[in-house]
Design a protein around this motif. Structure first.
Motif, PDB file in Angstrom:
ATOM      1  N   UNK A 252      10.841  14.428   0.993  1.00 27.25           N
ATOM      2  CA  UNK A 252      11.539  13.744   2.087  1.00 27.25           C
ATOM      3  C   UNK A 252      10.602  12.810   2.852  1.00 27.25           C
ATOM      4  N   UNK A 253       9.359  13.250   3.053  1.00 25.63           N
ATOM      5  CA  UNK A 253       8.371  12.382   3.706  1.00 25.63           C
ATOM      6  C   UNK A 253       8.086  11.158   2.844  1.00 25.63           C
ATOM      7  N   UNK A 254       7.993  11.358   1.544  1.00 33.04           N
ATOM      8  CA  UNK A 254       7.750  10.238   0.628  1.00 33.04           C
ATOM      9  C   UNK A 254       8.922   9.258   0.624  1.00 33.04           C
ATOM     10  N   UNK A 255      10.137   9.781   0.704  1.00 32.05           N
ATOM     11  CA  UNK A 255      11.302   8.895   0.770  1.00 32.05           C
ATOM     12  C   UNK A 255      11.259   8.036   2.033  1.00 32.05           C
ATOM     13  N   UNK A 256      10.879   8.640   3.166  1.00 31.89           N
ATOM     14  CA  UNK A 256      10.769   7.882   4.412  1.00 31.89           C
ATOM     15  C   UNK A 256       9.662   6.826   4.315  1.00 31.89           C
ATOM     16  N   UNK A 257       8.512   7.225   3.789  1.00 32.48           N
ATOM     17  CA  UNK A 257       7.384   6.300   3.661  1.00 32.48           C
ATOM     18  C   UNK A 257       7.698   5.181   2.692  1.00 32.48           C
ATOM     19  N   UNK A 258       8.347   5.513   1.594  1.00 34.89           N
ATOM     20  CA  UNK A 258       8.727   4.485   0.626  1.00 34.89           C
ATOM     21  C   UNK A 258       9.720   3.503   1.236  1.00 34.89           C
ATOM     22  N   UNK A 259      10.652   4.016   2.053  1.00 38.48           N
ATOM     23  CA  UNK A 259      11.595   3.124   2.713  1.00 38.48           C
ATOM     24  C   UNK A 259      10.893   2.122   3.616  1.00 38.48           C
ATOM     25  N   UNK A 260       9.891   2.597   4.359  1.00 35.16           N
ATOM     26  CA  UNK A 260       9.105   1.687   5.205  1.00 35.16           C
ATOM     27  C   UNK A 260       8.411   0.634   4.340  1.00 35.16           C
ATOM     28  N   UNK A 261       7.768   1.097   3.273  1.00 40.20           N
ATOM     29  CA  UNK A 261       7.004   0.185   2.430  1.00 40.20           C
ATOM     30  C   UNK A 261       7.860  -0.873   1.765  1.00 40.20           C
TER      31      UNK A 261
ATOM     32  N   UNK B 293       0.827  -1.204   0.000  1.00 40.88           N
ATOM     33  CA  UNK B 293       0.000   0.000   0.000  1.00 40.88           C
ATOM     34  C   UNK B 293       0.866   1.260   0.000  1.00 40.88           C
ATOM     35  N   UNK B 294       1.934   1.253   0.825  1.00 41.40           N
ATOM     36  CA  UNK B 294       2.753   2.446   0.984  1.00 41.40           C
ATOM     37  C   UNK B 294       3.630   2.742  -0.230  1.00 41.40           C
ATOM     38  N   UNK B 295       4.136   1.713  -0.892  1.00 41.49           N
ATOM     39  CA  UNK B 295       5.091   1.931  -1.985  1.00 41.49           C
ATOM     40  C   UNK B 295       4.490   2.704  -3.152  1.00 41.49           C
ATOM     41  N   UNK B 296       3.370   2.258  -3.752  1.00 40.13           N
ATOM     42  CA  UNK B 296       2.844   3.017  -4.894  1.00 40.13           C
ATOM     43  C   UNK B 296       2.367   4.419  -4.520  1.00 40.13           C
ATOM     44  N   UNK B 297       1.806   4.563  -3.310  1.00 35.27           N
ATOM     45  CA  UNK B 297       1.354   5.894  -2.889  1.00 35.27           C
ATOM     46  C   UNK B 297       2.525   6.866  -2.755  1.00 35.27           C
ATOM     47  N   UNK B 298       3.598   6.417  -2.116  1.00 37.04           N
ATOM     48  CA  UNK B 298       4.726   7.314  -1.868  1.00 37.04           C
ATOM     49  C   UNK B 298       5.470   7.673  -3.140  1.00 37.04           C
TER      50      UNK B 298
END
Length: 435
Positions: free
Chosen positions: A332-341, A306-311
């Motif tokens: 920067x927030x997207x990079x953090x979220x993508x890293x989690x995903x 869920x997090x990867x395509x959104x970020x």
């Protein structure tokens, strides 16, 4: 009387086996932090520290960023995994570290053997959490490496920085030699089954691991984690040319700082994904009254799916349409979220591969890494031309579609995993009633 003696002898052997396993787990627990921190942290540090230097390397070598990234990837993990199955984990860790200075492929040399160590030590219900901790420790290096690499590129030089990494590699080998025990189970190595001297050199076919890719399960989940990982490279490889140029960040050290959110997100995602996968294994096993189905672990990957395509989509739109500090903050927030995903996908899949081919854990990880590296290398070489041709938003959109395709492959594997495992026999260690 003879029957009772046989029973007592069986109990004695079982007790000795359990004591040996407990001792091995205890010894590994004492030395585990050194194995992670002095081994694989450096692997990801070496690879990650090179990324901010790519523009400088490309200029010095009169090449392009895409070619520089393409040549940074490889499939050398096949060699180390094959020989680790024959000689054991420890000697390959030591020898592998001597060749660890291979940029992005260098991190992958030790990942397969490190994951196999986790498989050697931890039981099923603990394996995901252990794998998450392992990847988390590994990715500490990824979080701080770009900053170090950027500082080195700006105030020193990437050539001198490589020399420094080589010196650290020698110290790292010493730490591994002192603190890392052999974790392969007794009589499971190829050398244990040979007669005569154990010091002889034996040719082991490193490509034999690729036969494991005949399994539709392994191929499906490998493609899924590859499609998730591609989003990482789509965001990170051109970062100096996208976020750097768009928001006026020209200094390599500051570009390195922009990598920190992604690395920290990887750390968080690995820990969450691993623990969640173990929770789901236990929960579904209880629901089935003790029946274990390996694909239950893959349900933990849906969070990352869920997090990867959104970020990655939001990052592309922000870079294209939003100026100033707001746009940079969103990125920067997207990079953090993508890293989690990304790591919430990769960690359960790594543990799943070891679950179903536990007797060849290093080799299945190496086969997965080899296929993933090949695909990521091709995509990495195409990222910059794609951005130059169709733009950042469209390129990120394609990456998001691939991540969604990976989500579908995971759902397919969960739904039909037992049939897929039965379709091709690659010596998997599980069935629907295994425990």
């Amino acid at each position: 009387m003879e029957f009772e003696l046989e029973v007592l002898e069986d109990l004695k052997n079982e007790f000795a086996t359990r004591e040996a396993e407990r001792e091995r787990r205890t010894q590994f627990g004492i030395n585990r932090s050194w194995e992670k921190l002095s081994g694989d942290v450096d692997g990801m540090f070496v690879g990650g520290s090179f990324v901010p230097c790519i523009p400088q390397v490309a200029r010095d070598l009169h090449s392009t960023a895409a070619v520089t990234v393409f040549t940074s990837l490889g499939v050398s993990s096949l060699v180390w995994s094959a020989y680790s199955s024959f000689y054991g984990r420890r000697p390959m860790y030591l020898l592998g570290n001597a060749f660890d200075d291979h940029r992005l492929s260098g991190a992958q040399v030790l990942l397969s053997v490190g994951a196999a160590v986790i498989g050697d030590i931890y039981k099923l219900e603990e394996r995901g959490t252990a794998m998450g901790s392992f990847f988390g420790a590994v990715l500490v290096g990824l979080a701080i490496a770009p900053l170090a690499g950027g500082i080195a590129a700006e105030y020193w030089s990437w050539r001198a920085f490589n020399i420094g990494l080589g010196i650290w590699g020698l110290l790292q080998m010493l730490l591994i030699y002192v603190f890392l025990p052999e974790t392969a189970h007794p009589n499971t190595r190829g050398i244990d089954k040979m007669e005569g001297s154990r010091k002889m050199l034996v040719w082991v076919n490193p490509f034999s691991s690729l036969r494991l890719l005949r399994s539709p399960n392994i191929v499906a989940v490998t493609l899924a984690n590859t499609f998730a990982l591609i989003s990482d490279y789509v965001l990170l490889i051109p970062l100096a040319y996208t976020v750097g140029v768009r928001y006026g960040i020209a200094r390599e050290a500051l570009i390195g700082v922009c990598f920190l959110p992604s690395g920290l997100g990887n750390l968080v995602g690995a820990l969450i994904g691993g623990r969640l996968s173990d929770m789901l294994v236990r929960r579904w096993k209880e629901k089935r009254e003790g029946v274990w189905v390996p694909e239950d672990r893959l349900r933990a990957a849906f969070l990352g799916n869920l997090l990867v395509p959104l970020s990655v989509t939001l990052a592309g739109l922000a870079t294209t349409y939003i100026d100033g500090p707001i746009g940079l903050t969103i990125n920067l927030v997207c990079l953090f979220t993508n890293g989690i995903g990304v790591d919430a996908v990769i960690t359960p899949i790594g543990a799943y591969n070891i679950d179903i081919v536990h007797s060849r854990s290093a080799e299945v990880m190496a086969a997965s890494i080899a296929l993933r590296s090949l695909l990521v290398a091709v995509v990495s070489a195409l990222v910059m031309p794609s951005i130059e041709t169709i733009g950042v938003a469209a390129t990120n959109g394609i990456s998001a579609v691939l991540a969604l395709l990976g989500c579908f492959l995971i759902w397919l594997t969960i739904r039909y995993g037992d049939r897929m495992r039965a379709y091709v026999d690659v010596d998997t260690n599980c069935g629907p009633t295994a425990s």
